[in-house]
Design an enzyme around this catalytic site. Structure first.
Site, PDB file in Angstrom:
ATOM      1  N   PRO A 128      34.608  47.211 -14.627  1.00 28.97           N
ATOM      2  CA  PRO A 128      34.465  47.545 -13.202  1.00 28.97           C
ATOM      3  C   PRO A 128      35.638  47.173 -12.293  1.00 28.97           C
ATOM      4  CG  PRO A 128      33.202  45.598 -13.712  1.00 28.97           C
ATOM      5  CD  PRO A 128      33.760  46.080 -15.010  1.00 28.97           C
ATOM      6  N   CYS A 129      36.736  47.886 -12.435  1.00 25.35           N
ATOM      7  CA  CYS A 129      37.900  47.663 -11.576  1.00 25.35           C
ATOM      8  C   CYS A 129      37.607  48.045 -10.122  1.00 25.35           C
ATOM      9  CB  CYS A 129      39.111  48.416 -12.108  1.00 25.35           C
ATOM     10  SG  CYS A 129      38.845  50.177 -12.364  1.00 25.35           S
ATOM     11  N   HIS A 130      36.582  48.871  -9.902  1.00 19.17           N
ATOM     12  CA  HIS A 130      36.220  49.269  -8.528  1.00 19.17           C
ATOM     13  C   HIS A 130      35.698  48.087  -7.724  1.00 19.17           C
ATOM     14  CE1 HIS A 130      32.493  49.736 -10.872  1.00 19.17           C
ATOM     15  NE2 HIS A 130      31.843  49.450  -9.745  1.00 19.17           N
TER      16      HIS A 130
END
Length: 171
Positions: A128-130
């Site tokens: 989850p880089c977001h």
């Protein structure tokens, strides 16, 4: 070894997913900032891991899944791998800053490098880089575009739903 890929529909547009017997290799948004080349060993078709990835992504987008349980095989440098592994520890519905991410890997001076590694994450959503945002709370660059980042964070409850999802993707 053959890497299998297919395009699947999602609320943020069609996603290109790729996997082989080692694990999930790629999730790519429409119009990616850093598109992945498809070498000769890539083949369009079915693979059990692609079926499972699609199922888990469908569950995520319908609000029924908060954590992914997939074997992952992203390719990157040792530093990128370290950053990507740390991203997996950011909980659903939570956000952290790039500075906090650099602190998590034990190198606060590497904020820019952490940002670059975050931007090269080949497995967005699942890794989850977001969930990494600016220190001031702003939504900063994202390979899938800021409307996609906003949508994902709203889906997870990390941001209020200030506008309907359909409006985020209107051109």
């Amino acid at each position: 070894m053959t890497i299998y890929y297919q395009t699947i529909p999602s609320p943020v547009g069609d996603l290109l997913i790729a996997a082989d017997d080692h694990g999930l290799r790629l999730i790519e948004f429409p119009d990616p900032r850093h598109p992945m080349a498809k070498p000769e060993q890539w083949q369009s078709g079915e693979h059990p891991l692609l079926v499972e990835t699609r199922r888990q992504l469908d569950e995520y987008f319908s609000g029924q899944r908060e954590r992914f349980d997939l074997p992952l095989a992203p390719e990157g440098t040792a530093f990128q791998q370290q950053v990507w592994m740390s991203l997996r520890d950011i909980g659903y519905g939570q956000t952290i800053s790039y500075r906090q991410l650099a602190e998590r890997i034990g190198n606060v001076k590497a904020m820019r490098a952490v940002g670059a590694a975050n931007g090269r994450n080949p497995l967005p959503i699942v890794v989850p880089c977001h969930r990494v945002i600016g220190a001031d709370g702003s939504l900063t660059g994202f390979g899938g575009g800021l409307p996609t980042k906003q949508f994902l964070l709203q889906l997870e409850g990390a941001l209020p739903r200030s506008q309907p999802a359909a409006d985020l993707f209107a051109h």
